[in-house]
Design a protein around this motif. Structure first.
Motif, PDB file in Angstrom:
ATOM      1  N   GLU A  46       0.787  -1.177  -0.158  1.00  0.00           N
ATOM      2  CA  GLU A  46      -0.048  -0.195  -0.162  1.00  0.00           C
ATOM      3  C   GLU A  46       0.884   1.435  -0.084  1.00  0.00           C
ATOM      4  N   SER A  97      -2.160   2.788  -2.540  1.00  0.00           N
ATOM      5  CA  SER A  97      -3.395   2.059  -2.713  1.00  0.00           C
ATOM      6  C   SER A  97      -3.836   1.778  -1.439  1.00  0.00           C
ATOM      7  N   ARG A  98      -5.225   1.092  -1.687  1.00  0.00           N
ATOM      8  CA  ARG A  98      -5.655   0.388  -0.580  1.00  0.00           C
ATOM      9  C   ARG A  98      -5.431  -1.014  -1.285  1.00  0.00           C
ATOM     10  N   THR A 103     -12.937   2.654   1.669  1.00  0.00           N
ATOM     11  CA  THR A 103     -11.825   3.260   0.716  1.00  0.00           C
ATOM     12  C   THR A 103     -12.364   4.581   0.193  1.00  0.00           C
ATOM     13  N   ILE A 158      -7.442   1.401  -5.858  1.00  0.00           N
ATOM     14  CA  ILE A 158      -7.576  -0.077  -5.161  1.00  0.00           C
ATOM     15  C   ILE A 158      -6.671  -1.011  -5.880  1.00  0.00           C
ATOM     16  N   HIS A 171     -16.040   2.078  -8.368  1.00  0.00           N
ATOM     17  CA  HIS A 171     -15.031   2.935  -7.433  1.00  0.00           C
ATOM     18  C   HIS A 171     -14.505   3.926  -8.509  1.00  0.00           C
TER      19      HIS A 171
END
Length: 278
Positions: free
Chosen positions: A37, A42-43, A80, A86, A110
């Motif tokens: 991450e 990012s997640r 998120t 992601i 997303h």
């Protein structure tokens, strides 16, 4: 301390050791996920389906995409921020169409970039998730697979083929009902894949790809390699962060059986090809 207490203590310790070991593995997994991450901004969400030593009565449990998975992934997406990318690491044989579709549409909605990383394989429903991403990163030897629906032990396309090749009076009612369900399932999956692709790929090409993945032209376990995916027009790139491979090592196959593959787990250097020291 008498023998009875010693035996009891032995069993208590023996039962605690696997739990402590598993906790250590989970801690290391989280450390690696955080490392990815931070590196990629990012997640990271993982969906890794393989048998582990923690199983039911010592019998390894078969893993696949199910409703529980979709609940967890949808919750992770909700947590998120819309502007945070992601990364989802996939290693799965597939699973339920409902669960796969829920996750795929949630990834598509997303707002920030969604990247799917495939170190080994993401078949069937896993391929559906990959097609929902903005980018697919794969190991050069990794594969995706067809998304043709299966009804019980039979491919939907094969059930439909039976009704076309035999006289309807020679087909029992159960097969006719299955064929009707098979047609609906194939239409549903084809429409889902089209909807996942059409925002990034021209409409006509999206229709073609949707049919290719869902019509049953291959067996359900056919491995679609990186080169084939690129020829189809799927946005695939080769190359994964080394932490992804390290993370996969923390999802071992069940212990207690002799491994069928063994090697010395260090990178080898060809003599005379050593990297110069700085």
């Amino acid at each position: 301390m008498d023998w009875g207490n010693l035996i009891l203590l032995f069993f208590v310790i023996s039962s605690l050791i696997p739990m402590i070991k598993q906790r250590g593995v989970e801690t290391e997994r989280i450390r690696l996920i955080r490392s990815i991450e931070k590196k990629r901004g990012s997640r990271v969400i993982t969906m890794i389906h393989r048998q582990e030593s923690m199983s039911l009565l010592g019998i390894p449990i078969s893993r696949y995409i199910n409703i529980e998975d979709s609940e967890h992934v949808l919750r992770a997406i909700r947590l998120t921020p819309p502007e945070l990318p992601i990364d989802i690491i996939l290693h799965t044989p597939g699973g339920l169409v409902l669960a796969s579709e829920q996750i795929a549409y949630a990834l598509q909605r997303h707002h920030a970039k969604v990247t799917v990383l495939v170190p080994h394989y993401a078949m069937s429903g896993g391929t559906m998730l990959a097609l929902a991403a903005d980018e697919i990163l794969m190991d050069e030897n990794a594969v995706l697979g067809p998304v043709d629906p299966q009804l019980g032990q039979y491919p939907a396309a094969s059930i439909i083929k039976v009704t076309k090749e035999k006289d309807i009076n020679e087909i029992d009612d159960n097969t006719l009902i299955l064929a009707d369900m098979a047609q609906k399932a194939m239409r549903q999956v084809e429409n889902t894949i089209y909807n996942l692709l059409v925002d990034e790929i021209p409409e006509e090409k999206s229709r073609e790809l949707a049919r290719t993945f869902s019509e049953g032209r291959w067996t359900h376990d056919y491995p679609i390699k990186v080169d084939e995916l690129k020829e189809m027009g799927i946005p695939v790139k080769v190359g994964l962060p080394k932490e992804v491979y390290e993370l996969m090592e923390l999802y071992p196959q069940p212990a207690g059986r002799r491994p069928s593959v063994q090697y010395i787990p260090i990178p080898y250097v060809i003599p005379g090809k050593e990297k110069p020291r700085s």
